[in-house]
Write a protein that holds these residues in place. Structure first.
Motif, PDB file in Angstrom:
ATOM      1  N   LEU B 113     -18.647  -4.738   1.679  1.00  0.00           N
ATOM      2  CA  LEU B 113     -17.855  -3.514   1.495  1.00  0.00           C
ATOM      3  C   LEU B 113     -16.899  -3.303   2.665  1.00  0.00           C
ATOM      4  CD1 LEU B 113     -20.504  -1.081  -0.012  1.00  0.00           C
ATOM      5  CD2 LEU B 113     -18.572  -2.144  -1.176  1.00  0.00           C
ATOM      6  N   VAL B 114     -17.362  -3.626   3.861  1.00  0.00           N
ATOM      7  CA  VAL B 114     -16.495  -3.463   5.036  1.00  0.00           C
ATOM      8  C   VAL B 114     -15.301  -4.425   4.947  1.00  0.00           C
ATOM      9  CG1 VAL B 114     -16.379  -3.816   7.537  1.00  0.00           C
ATOM     10  CG2 VAL B 114     -18.275  -2.538   6.566  1.00  0.00           C
ATOM     11  N   LYS B 115     -15.562  -5.622   4.491  1.00  0.00           N
ATOM     12  CA  LYS B 115     -14.471  -6.601   4.363  1.00  0.00           C
ATOM     13  C   LYS B 115     -13.433  -6.116   3.347  1.00  0.00           C
ATOM     14  CE  LYS B 115     -16.694 -10.880   5.791  1.00  0.00           C
ATOM     15  NZ  LYS B 115     -15.697 -11.411   6.727  1.00  0.00           N
ATOM     16  N   ILE B 116     -13.926  -5.607   2.214  1.00  0.00           N
ATOM     17  CA  ILE B 116     -13.011  -5.111   1.179  1.00  0.00           C
ATOM     18  C   ILE B 116     -12.215  -3.913   1.722  1.00  0.00           C
ATOM     19  CG2 ILE B 116     -12.870  -4.138  -1.174  1.00  0.00           C
ATOM     20  CD1 ILE B 116     -13.948  -7.018  -1.118  1.00  0.00           C
ATOM     21  N   THR B 117     -12.921  -3.023   2.416  1.00  0.00           N
ATOM     22  CA  THR B 117     -12.235  -1.844   2.983  1.00  0.00           C
ATOM     23  C   THR B 117     -11.131  -2.281   3.945  1.00  0.00           C
ATOM     24  OG1 THR B 117     -14.344  -0.704   2.876  1.00  0.00           O
ATOM     25  CG2 THR B 117     -12.651   0.353   4.183  1.00  0.00           C
ATOM     26  N   ALA B 118     -11.452  -3.267   4.772  1.00  0.00           N
ATOM     27  CA  ALA B 118     -10.459  -3.745   5.742  1.00  0.00           C
ATOM     28  C   ALA B 118      -9.240  -4.320   5.024  1.00  0.00           C
ATOM     29  CB  ALA B 118     -11.088  -4.789   6.655  1.00  0.00           C
ATOM     30  N   ALA B 119      -9.497  -5.054   3.949  1.00  0.00           N
ATOM     31  CA  ALA B 119      -8.387  -5.665   3.203  1.00  0.00           C
ATOM     32  C   ALA B 119      -7.530  -4.589   2.541  1.00  0.00           C
ATOM     33  CB  ALA B 119      -8.936  -6.622   2.157  1.00  0.00           C
ATOM     34  N   VAL B 120      -8.191  -3.607   1.918  1.00  0.00           N
ATOM     35  CA  VAL B 120      -7.438  -2.532   1.259  1.00  0.00           C
ATOM     36  C   VAL B 120      -6.628  -1.755   2.306  1.00  0.00           C
ATOM     37  CG1 VAL B 120      -7.653  -0.370  -0.054  1.00  0.00           C
ATOM     38  CG2 VAL B 120      -9.043  -2.345  -0.681  1.00  0.00           C
ATOM     39  N   LEU B 121      -7.253  -1.484   3.430  1.00  0.00           N
ATOM     40  CA  LEU B 121      -6.533  -0.801   4.513  1.00  0.00           C
ATOM     41  C   LEU B 121      -5.342  -1.633   4.978  1.00  0.00           C
ATOM     42  CD1 LEU B 121      -9.293   0.742   6.818  1.00  0.00           C
ATOM     43  CD2 LEU B 121      -7.474   1.948   5.615  1.00  0.00           C
ATOM     44  N   GLY B 122      -5.545  -2.934   5.019  1.00  0.00           N
ATOM     45  CA  GLY B 122      -4.463  -3.846   5.399  1.00  0.00           C
ATOM     46  C   GLY B 122      -3.278  -3.704   4.463  1.00  0.00           C
ATOM     47  N   PHE B 123      -3.570  -3.646   3.177  1.00  0.00           N
ATOM     48  CA  PHE B 123      -2.501  -3.485   2.178  1.00  0.00           C
ATOM     49  C   PHE B 123      -1.812  -2.124   2.337  1.00  0.00           C
ATOM     50  CE2 PHE B 123      -4.181  -7.122  -0.043  1.00  0.00           C
ATOM     51  CZ  PHE B 123      -3.095  -7.611  -0.737  1.00  0.00           C
ATOM     52  N   VAL B 124      -2.656  -1.092   2.508  1.00  0.00           N
ATOM     53  CA  VAL B 124      -2.116   0.275   2.588  1.00  0.00           C
ATOM     54  C   VAL B 124      -1.254   0.436   3.840  1.00  0.00           C
ATOM     55  CG1 VAL B 124      -2.752   2.703   2.906  1.00  0.00           C
ATOM     56  CG2 VAL B 124      -3.974   1.308   1.228  1.00  0.00           C
ATOM     57  N   LEU B 125      -1.796  -0.053   4.966  1.00  0.00           N
ATOM     58  CA  LEU B 125      -1.087   0.166   6.227  1.00  0.00           C
ATOM     59  C   LEU B 125       0.141  -0.720   6.378  1.00  0.00           C
ATOM     60  CD1 LEU B 125      -4.125   0.519   8.654  1.00  0.00           C
ATOM     61  CD2 LEU B 125      -2.693   2.346   7.709  1.00  0.00           C
ATOM     62  N   SER B 126       0.162  -1.816   5.678  1.00  0.00           N
ATOM     63  CA  SER B 126       1.336  -2.683   5.864  1.00  0.00           C
ATOM     64  C   SER B 126       2.332  -2.501   4.734  1.00  0.00           C
ATOM     65  CB  SER B 126       0.904  -4.138   5.975  1.00  0.00           C
ATOM     66  OG  SER B 126       0.291  -4.565   4.778  1.00  0.00           O
ATOM     67  N   ILE B 127       2.094  -3.172   3.619  1.00  0.00           N
ATOM     68  CA  ILE B 127       3.184  -3.183   2.636  1.00  0.00           C
ATOM     69  C   ILE B 127       3.322  -1.877   1.869  1.00  0.00           C
ATOM     70  CG2 ILE B 127       3.579  -5.653   2.346  1.00  0.00           C
ATOM     71  CD1 ILE B 127       1.602  -5.786   0.220  1.00  0.00           C
ATOM     72  N   LEU B 128       2.227  -1.153   1.678  1.00  0.00           N
ATOM     73  CA  LEU B 128       2.374   0.122   0.959  1.00  0.00           C
ATOM     74  C   LEU B 128       3.144   1.127   1.811  1.00  0.00           C
ATOM     75  CD1 LEU B 128       1.797   1.696  -1.615  1.00  0.00           C
ATOM     76  CD2 LEU B 128      -0.321   2.509  -0.593  1.00  0.00           C
ATOM     77  N   SER B 129       2.852   1.131   3.109  1.00  0.00           N
ATOM     78  CA  SER B 129       3.569   2.093   3.963  1.00  0.00           C
ATOM     79  C   SER B 129       5.039   1.707   4.102  1.00  0.00           C
ATOM     80  CB  SER B 129       2.899   2.209   5.331  1.00  0.00           C
ATOM     81  OG  SER B 129       2.882   0.966   5.945  1.00  0.00           O
ATOM     82  N   ILE B 130       5.307   0.405   4.196  1.00  0.00           N
ATOM     83  CA  ILE B 130       6.718  -0.031   4.296  1.00  0.00           C
ATOM     84  C   ILE B 130       7.433   0.258   2.975  1.00  0.00           C
ATOM     85  CG2 ILE B 130       8.254  -2.034   4.630  1.00  0.00           C
ATOM     86  CD1 ILE B 130       6.864  -1.253   7.198  1.00  0.00           C
ATOM     87  N   TRP B 131       6.739   0.009   1.884  1.00  0.00           N
ATOM     88  CA  TRP B 131       7.321   0.291   0.566  1.00  0.00           C
ATOM     89  C   TRP B 131       7.652   1.789   0.454  1.00  0.00           C
ATOM     90  CZ3 TRP B 131       9.933  -0.704  -3.514  1.00  0.00           C
ATOM     91  CH2 TRP B 131       9.773   0.017  -4.687  1.00  0.00           C
ATOM     92  N   THR B 132       6.753   2.627   0.924  1.00  0.00           N
ATOM     93  CA  THR B 132       6.976   4.078   0.884  1.00  0.00           C
ATOM     94  C   THR B 132       8.178   4.441   1.757  1.00  0.00           C
ATOM     95  OG1 THR B 132       4.597   4.330   0.618  1.00  0.00           O
ATOM     96  CG2 THR B 132       5.813   6.312   1.199  1.00  0.00           C
ATOM     97  N   LEU B 133       8.250   3.769   2.889  1.00  0.00           N
ATOM     98  CA  LEU B 133       9.375   4.002   3.800  1.00  0.00           C
ATOM     99  C   LEU B 133      10.697   3.630   3.131  1.00  0.00           C
ATOM    100  CD1 LEU B 133       9.386   4.892   6.840  1.00  0.00           C
ATOM    101  CD2 LEU B 133       9.752   2.495   7.389  1.00  0.00           C
ATOM    102  N   LEU B 134      10.702   2.477   2.472  1.00  0.00           N
ATOM    103  CA  LEU B 134      11.916   2.026   1.772  1.00  0.00           C
ATOM    104  C   LEU B 134      12.289   3.016   0.676  1.00  0.00           C
ATOM    105  CD1 LEU B 134      11.089  -1.785   1.338  1.00  0.00           C
ATOM    106  CD2 LEU B 134      12.811  -0.802   2.837  1.00  0.00           C
ATOM    107  N   PHE B 135      11.268   3.476  -0.020  1.00  0.00           N
ATOM    108  CA  PHE B 135      11.498   4.417  -1.110  1.00  0.00           C
ATOM    109  C   PHE B 135      12.075   5.736  -0.566  1.00  0.00           C
ATOM    110  CE2 PHE B 135       9.962   7.950  -3.732  1.00  0.00           C
ATOM    111  CZ  PHE B 135      10.563   7.626  -4.937  1.00  0.00           C
ATOM    112  N   LEU B 136      11.454   6.226   0.499  1.00  0.00           N
ATOM    113  CA  LEU B 136      11.926   7.491   1.085  1.00  0.00           C
ATOM    114  C   LEU B 136      13.349   7.349   1.620  1.00  0.00           C
ATOM    115  CD1 LEU B 136       8.680   8.708   2.922  1.00  0.00           C
ATOM    116  CD2 LEU B 136       9.653   9.567   0.779  1.00  0.00           C
TER     117      LEU B 136
END
Lengths: 307, 231
Positions: B113-136
């Motif tokens: 579960l910790v590994k999955i959480t880290a991976a999901v956080l990785g996605f959220v903190l990197s490309i999702l946040s950049i994508w949100t930035l691009l969108f904004l």
């Protein structure tokens, strides 16, 4: 409730069709330093991994403090220290980071001062990254990390493998430090007899997955003997020698290693075949090599051939 | 405390890949926004003649400039999924550190579960946040006509979630001990099928549902395999 910290019952492991461990029965009493001996590929690592539940047995079972190994609860695991073969640690971490990581798992038991002392003793800076350490230094860090967590049961898989003599001695001294703490049990595997000789109370010898001996070091010493026979004729009936495990023959001379055979029986056999006999002194290393060597090995390597 | 320490370790191990993905998306994403006034959409195959009318009115498939980043977003997401899974589930076999991690006073399920959480956080903190930035940026800073609708952000989220499907498949493939050309290949084959089925539905809800199902189908055997795997 018995006094055994660790027990295996007919523990067996096959890798596909190859047996790695064959019906191993071990009992490690509390407070004992137990040496698991065997040549490379004899099944020592497999036995340790089965005991820790990292591997699943093909048959049989193992118990640690009465709990089945395949389902050790985290509370029990916190009382076990494990030093892996080859000292594979997270290479990107510094020693300090590794200390914090390890400490998080043993917050109540962690001995910070002891860890710092060990680093001082081994002359290691906490700022160094694991990837910059030599094999010996990694072993030292691994030992410090494991001992600082104050384990009640310490399991070490060939901890001195690849270490030079000086580091090896330091490592064993670290181990002795733990032994001095009351009630600690240590199970460690090795193929180096001098390591075992220095610290073990009891030994188990595994050969090709089979337990060949389980006794004190002194008993092991007493049971394996080598004799040199001189016969009047070249046809020597070697096969009739009781307890024979290894022999080398050269015309009328026979060098034979026997196990669990009383001295009287040897002299009686020699007298019957009109042979002169004299005991050959053996180091414990020789005893181990001959005990675990190929049975009745009479075939010589090319460089051993008489000219 | 131990879970936090483990999570920190996992995040730190994923960090180089996460930063690399974020950096690439940031640089190329903004370059596309600044230099590419052509309006495109993420799901061009929906724009056939027959479905055009329906799609135009559909809530998820309106054209916008920021949506042109979609192709690179999908590519980076898939690559990040594969990279993180290899780092988390294959690399420890290579460095032989599984035993060092798994003998501890922590269950395998917790490690998983910790590994999955880290991976999901990785996605959220990197490309999702950049994508949100691009969108904004495209909504507030850039002068696009028409301005991107809020649902375009959801399109990006959908594309990013495909990376997680790849992550689960690649992780399962890494954890399996079968020969690479047998059972080990099945998760990879499944990903191709999953990508087709996730993009196929015409409604966003179904797109997300298919993605969620694909993740579940892969995550369950991964969990089971990780719990029972011999290290």
């Amino acid at each position: 409730m018995n006094d055994f910290v660790l027990q295996t019952f007919q523990l067996t492991k096959y890798y596909h069709k190859t047996p790695a461990l064959d019906h191993l029965n071990l009992c490690v009493p509390k407070g004992c330093v137990y040496g698991l001996l065997g040549r490379n590929g004899s099944g020592k690592t497999t036995a340790i991994k089965l005991i820790l539940g990292l591997l699943a047995p093909t048959a049989g079972r193992a118990e640690v403090v009465g709990h089945p190994s395949d389902n050790l609860p985290p509370s029990l695991r916190s009382r076990i220290g494990y030093i892996t073969e080859g000292h594979h640690l997270e290479r990107w971490m510094t020693i300090r980071e590794l200390e914090h990581f390890q400490k998080a798992f043993y917050p109540d038991q962690w001995d910070r001062r002891f860890f710092a002392e060990m680093l001082d003793y081994f002359e290691l800076s906490p700022k160094r990254k694991i990837k910059t350490l030599s094999n010996g230094q990694r072993a030292q860090v691994n030992l410090a990390l494991t001992l600082a967590a104050n384990p009640e049961l310490l399991i070490m898989d060939d901890p001195t493998l690849g270490l030079d003599a000086a580091v090896c001695r330091q490592f064993l001294e670290g181990m002795v430090h733990l032994i001095q703490k009351e009630g600690r049990t240590i199970l460690f595997s090795s193929h180096i007899l001098s390591d075992v000789e220095r610290v073990a109370d009891r030994i188990a010898v595994i050969d090709k997955g089979v337990l060949r001996a389980d006794c004190t070091l002194e008993e092991f010493r007493m049971q394996i003997r080598k004799y040199l026979f001189e016969f009047p004729q070249p046809n020597i009936p070697v096969d009739t020698l009781p307890g024979l495990i290894h022999s080398k023959q050269n015309q009328q001379m026979l060098e034979a290693t026997v196990v669990k055979t009383p001295e009287e029986a040897i002299y009686e056999w020699a007298r019957r075949h009109q042979a002169a006999v004299e005991p050959v002194p053996m180091s414990i290393e020789d005893q181990f090599i001959e005990f675990t060597g190929p049975k009745q090995a009479q075939k010589l390597f090319s460089w051993e051939m008489p000219v | 405390m131990k879970y936090l320490a483990l999570l920190r370790k996992e995040i730190r191990e994923c960090l180089p890949w996460v930063l690399l993905a974020a950096g690439i998306l940031f640089v190329f994403g903004f370059q596309m926004l600044l230099n590419n006034p052509i309006q495109s959409i993420i799901f061009p195959y929906h724009l056939d003649d027959q479905a055009n009318e329906t799609i135009e009115s559909a809530y998820l498939f309106r054209p916008s400039t920021v949506a042109s980043v979609g192709s690179i977003l999908l590519f980076i997401s898939l690559c990040l999924g594969a990279a993180l899974s290899i780092r988390q589930f294959w690399f420890p076999s290579f460095t032989r550190t599984w035993a060092f991690l798994l003998h501890r006073n922590i269950t395998r399920t917790a490690v998983f579960l910790v590994k999955i959480t880290a991976a999901v956080l990785g996605f959220v903190l990197s490309i999702l946040s950049i994508w949100t930035l691009l969108f904004l940026y495209s909504v507030f800073a850039a002068d696009y006509s028409p301005p991107p609708m809020p649902h375009v952000w959801l399109e990006g989220l959908f594309l990013i979630s495909q990376g997680l499907v790849v992550y689960f498949a690649s992780s399962l493939s890494s954890v399996l001990t079968a020969k690479w050309y047998t059972t080990r290949l099945f998760p990879v084959i499944f990903v191709f099928m999953s990508l087709y089925f996730c993009f196929y539905p015409k409604t966003p809800a179904l797109n997300f549902l298919c993605t969620g199902l694909s993740m579940l189908i892969l995550a369950l055997p991964l969990w089971q395999e990780f719990r029972n795997r011999q290290f």
